[in-house]
Design an enzyme around this catalytic site. Sequence first.
Site, PDB file in Angstrom:
ATOM      1  N   HIS A 288       0.939  -1.176  -0.072  1.00 14.76           N
ATOM      2  CA  HIS A 288      -0.019   0.049  -0.010  1.00 14.76           C
ATOM      3  C   HIS A 288       0.778   1.117  -0.144  1.00 14.76           C
ATOM      4  CE1 HIS A 288      -3.999   2.117   0.988  1.00 14.76           C
ATOM      5  NE2 HIS A 288      -2.883   2.945   1.486  1.00 14.76           N
ATOM      6  N   HIS A 331       0.038   2.559  11.461  1.00 16.89           N
ATOM      7  CA  HIS A 331       1.153   3.192  11.623  1.00 16.89           C
ATOM      8  C   HIS A 331       1.247   4.463  12.537  1.00 16.89           C
ATOM      9  CE1 HIS A 331      -1.476   5.513   8.873  1.00 16.89           C
ATOM     10  NE2 HIS A 331      -0.705   6.480   9.162  1.00 16.89           N
ATOM     11  N   TYR A 346     -14.931   5.587   3.756  1.00 22.69           N
ATOM     12  CA  TYR A 346     -13.536   5.398   3.880  1.00 22.69           C
ATOM     13  C   TYR A 346     -13.160   4.018   4.014  1.00 22.69           C
ATOM     14  CZ  TYR A 346      -8.628   6.384   5.005  1.00 22.69           C
ATOM     15  OH  TYR A 346      -7.369   6.061   5.008  1.00 22.69           O
ATOM     16  N   HIS A 361      -5.529  12.090  14.128  1.00 23.96           N
ATOM     17  CA  HIS A 361      -4.474  11.290  14.436  1.00 23.96           C
ATOM     18  C   HIS A 361      -3.319  12.072  14.538  1.00 23.96           C
ATOM     19  CE1 HIS A 361      -7.284   8.211  12.609  1.00 23.96           C
ATOM     20  NE2 HIS A 361      -7.550   8.261  13.695  1.00 23.96           N
ATOM     21  N   HIS A 367      -2.637   4.797  14.536  1.00 22.71           N
ATOM     22  CA  HIS A 367      -3.868   4.636  13.852  1.00 22.71           C
ATOM     23  C   HIS A 367      -3.994   3.508  12.850  1.00 22.71           C
ATOM     24  CE1 HIS A 367      -1.725   7.933  12.157  1.00 22.71           C
ATOM     25  NE2 HIS A 367      -2.517   7.851  11.288  1.00 22.71           N
TER      26      HIS A 367
END
Length: 431
Positions: A288, A331, A346, A361, A367
Amino acid sequence: MSTEFDYLTGFGNEFETEALPGALPVGQFSPQKVKYDLYAEQYNTTAFTAPRAENRRNWFYRIRPSVLQGEYQPMDNGLVRTGPITEVPTPPSMLRWNPVEVPTDKTDFIDGLITMAANGSANGQVGIGIHVYVANASMEGRYFYNADGELLFVPQQGELVLHTECGKLAIKPGEIAVIPRGLKFRVELISEQVRGYICENYGHPYVLPERGPVGANGYTNERDFQYPVAAFEDLEGDFELVAKFNGNLFRCDIGHSPLDVVAWTGNSAPYKYDLSRFNVMNTVSFDHPDPSIFTVLTSPSSEEGVANVDFVIFPPRWMVAENTFRPPYYHRNIMSEFMGLIEGVYDAKEHGFVPGGMSLHNCMSPHGPEADVFEKASNAELEPQRYENTLAFMFESRYVISPTKYALEGKERQPNYSDCWKGIKKYFKGA
């Protein structure tokens, strides 16, 4: 009202436009007399001595110069706040909010501004303010300008027209607009109600991100940015001019419309952009990619590659990564991320994050996908998948984003946001 306006195109171009023939001087900026007995006035949003490539200024040819206005008086700031936010401590907690409801009482753009968070310092010209606007009435007899920063409009509900000193911009969900620091404008509603987000950029004006190895095309293209043509109001009467200056609101009386610019030339003008024209780049193999590949606009800081603020979108796109966990990975990040949702769902947050909602965040706050999303994505049959009917965005900044007292204590805050991760299971089996 028709919103089919003519536009000039090209990000950061040196434009010239006139609403009356010959109103724009030729060969010089400040002749002894301007045609139609107009006044010449220079408008600068960078220092005179900024490098040519970064210098932004306009010349206005207007019915009256801007000095014709009354004495400013302080106003109640309402729920508008400015960085630095010191009214409450900034928690490291992950935060999320429901949409702010549009009021039932008559509310225009100024009265419907609510600051959710900010960082940096408007006085120091670094950082951002993050606001929500909600309105059900057009600005009548009122005009506004912001001396603290440029304003990035991200509509979420309803269509509106920005009447500015440079002309008119019509925007709706799926489009954005930027009004430069100090430019006067008023907001006219086309829809009965409007709601959206604003990023008030105290720092370097927005520029387009570099493409790097991507090459000469892709991401945002200069040709897709639209600027207004000259359009002026020749109105006299009792009007109010509201200013946001050094963190506070002020008002003064003005006996005419300040949107009386008959012609202008320059490169510091408001613009709009249709987010569907963003040319998405994504992996065609595995993993990703970092969200930086979705950057539409960036405000650079003094440190190369570290943004004062990036405006990032997550639009409809194909996802084809092989042997890959496709939603955003878990991350922690040196940057701070404030997200909003314009429409749809989302992919990392299928529940609780709704259109008009928001999340924060902050720096080093962990998160990532909620428990159900992790389970589904970890076990999905990986085929090419089209993400449709979705549009989320992020304001990402190098500075910690501090929520306001209203954001922390208001009814919109979701008190149990972190519960979305409680269902994450331990699968480790050891050697």
